[in-house]
Scaffold this motif. Structure first.
Motif, PDB file in Angstrom:
ATOM      1  N   GLY A  15       0.829  -1.197   0.000  1.00  0.00           N
ATOM      2  CA  GLY A  15       0.000   0.000   0.000  1.00  0.00           C
ATOM      3  C   GLY A  15       0.864   1.247   0.000  1.00  0.00           C
ATOM      4  N   GLU A  16       0.269   2.367  -0.329  1.00  0.00           N
ATOM      5  CA  GLU A  16       1.010   3.635  -0.388  1.00  0.00           C
ATOM      6  C   GLU A  16       1.522   4.019   0.997  1.00  0.00           C
ATOM      7  N   PRO A  17       2.782   4.449   1.109  1.00  0.00           N
ATOM      8  CA  PRO A  17       3.308   4.902   2.408  1.00  0.00           C
ATOM      9  C   PRO A  17       2.752   6.286   2.749  1.00  0.00           C
ATOM     10  N   ARG A  18       3.182   6.802   3.912  1.00  0.00           N
ATOM     11  CA  ARG A  18       2.746   8.147   4.304  1.00  0.00           C
ATOM     12  C   ARG A  18       3.149   9.154   3.235  1.00  0.00           C
ATOM     13  N   ALA A  19       2.247  10.067   2.954  1.00  0.00           N
ATOM     14  CA  ALA A  19       2.528  11.125   1.981  1.00  0.00           C
ATOM     15  C   ALA A  19       1.841  12.407   2.453  1.00  0.00           C
ATOM     16  N   TRP A  20       2.408  13.543   2.090  1.00  0.00           N
ATOM     17  CA  TRP A  20       1.782  14.814   2.401  1.00  0.00           C
ATOM     18  C   TRP A  20       2.148  15.813   1.306  1.00  0.00           C
ATOM     19  N   GLY A  21       1.388  16.854   1.242  1.00  0.00           N
ATOM     20  CA  GLY A  21       1.671  17.849   0.222  1.00  0.00           C
ATOM     21  C   GLY A  21       0.893  19.126   0.458  1.00  0.00           C
TER      22      GLY A  21
END
Length: 195
Positions: free
Chosen positions: A182-188
Motif C-alpha cells: 500500500g502507499e506509504p505516508r505522503a503529504w503535500g
C-alpha cells in the motif's frame, strides 16, 4: 432524527455471484478458472450527524461474510472466505468549515478507515494473510469563495501503516513470495482554482 440533524441508514444484504472466475499466479504461469458460486452476506450501518454549525461527523461499519460455495473446481477453497474481503470495515470522519472573513473560509477534514484481517492472495495461502490495519488521512485548507480557489495541506496514511494489497508467488522462485504494498505516508501542499 433530531430535527434532520442525524441520519442513520441500516442495510442487510445477500449477494450471489455465479460463474465466478479466479486468477492465480503460480510463479510460472497465470491460471484462470471458474470456481462456481460466491456469496456475500452481511449488514451495513451508515451515519451522518450535523453536530454544530459547520461541523459534520460521519461513520460507517460493514460486517460481511464473503465466501466460495461447496461446488468449486479447486476443493482447497470450498466454503472458504474470498481473498481481499475483510469481515469488518469501519470508517469515521469529520468535515469542519468556518468563515474567517467575508471572502475566506477555513476548512478541515479527516477520516480513518479500519479493515480486519484478510488473505491477499487468490489461492488463499495462509502465508499471504494481512492483519487488520487502520489508515488515517486529513486535509486543512483555506478557500477563497469569490475566486473559487483553495490552498490545502493534505496528508495520507499519516501513521505510515505498512500493509500489503496483493501477495503472489515469486517468479521462478518456489517458496518465495512478492507483494504489492500500500502507499506509504505522503503529504503535500496543493493550490487549486476552478474555472
Amino acid at each position: 432524527w433530531f430535527n434532520r440533524r442525524l441520519r442513520v441508514n441500516l442495510t442487510a444484504f445477500q449477494l450471489e455471484f455465479t460463474d465466478f472466475q479466479r486468477t492465480v499466479f503460480t510463479g510460472v504461469e497465470t491460471l484462470l478458472s471458474n470456481q462456481g458460486e460466491v456469496t456475500s452476506e452481511g449488514v451495513e450501518l451508515e451515519t451522518r450527524w450535523f453536530a454544530t454549525r459547520g461541523l459534520v461527523l460521519n461513520g460507517a461499519a460493514t460486517f460481511a461474510v464473503t465466501q466460495y460455495g461447496a461446488n468449486v473446481t479447486d476443493l482447497t477453497i470450498a466454503n472458504r472466505g474470498l481473498n481481499a474481503a475483510p469481515k469488518w470495515t469501519v470508517q469515521a470522519g469529520f468535515l469542519y468549515e468556518r468563515p474567517v472573513t467575508e471572502r475566506f473560509t477555513l476548512f478541515a477534514s479527516g477520516n480513518a478507515r479500519y479493515q480486519s484481517r484478510t488473505i491477499t492472495g487468490a489461492d488463499l495461502d495462509p502465508l499471504k494473510a494481512q492483519e487488520g490495519y487502520t489508515l488515517i488521512n486529513g486535509r486543512l485548507g483555506l478557500r477563497h469563495e469569490g475566486q473559487d480557489a483553495e490552498l490545502v495541506l493534505w496528508g495520507s496514511n499519516l501513521t505510515d501503516e505498512r500493509y500489503r494489497i496483493v501477495t503472489f508467488n515469486a517468479t521462478l522462485q518456489p517458496g518465495s513470495l512478492q507483494a504489492y504494498m500500500g502507499e506509504p505516508r505522503a503529504w503535500g501542499l496543493e493550490l487549486s482554482k476552478r474555472f
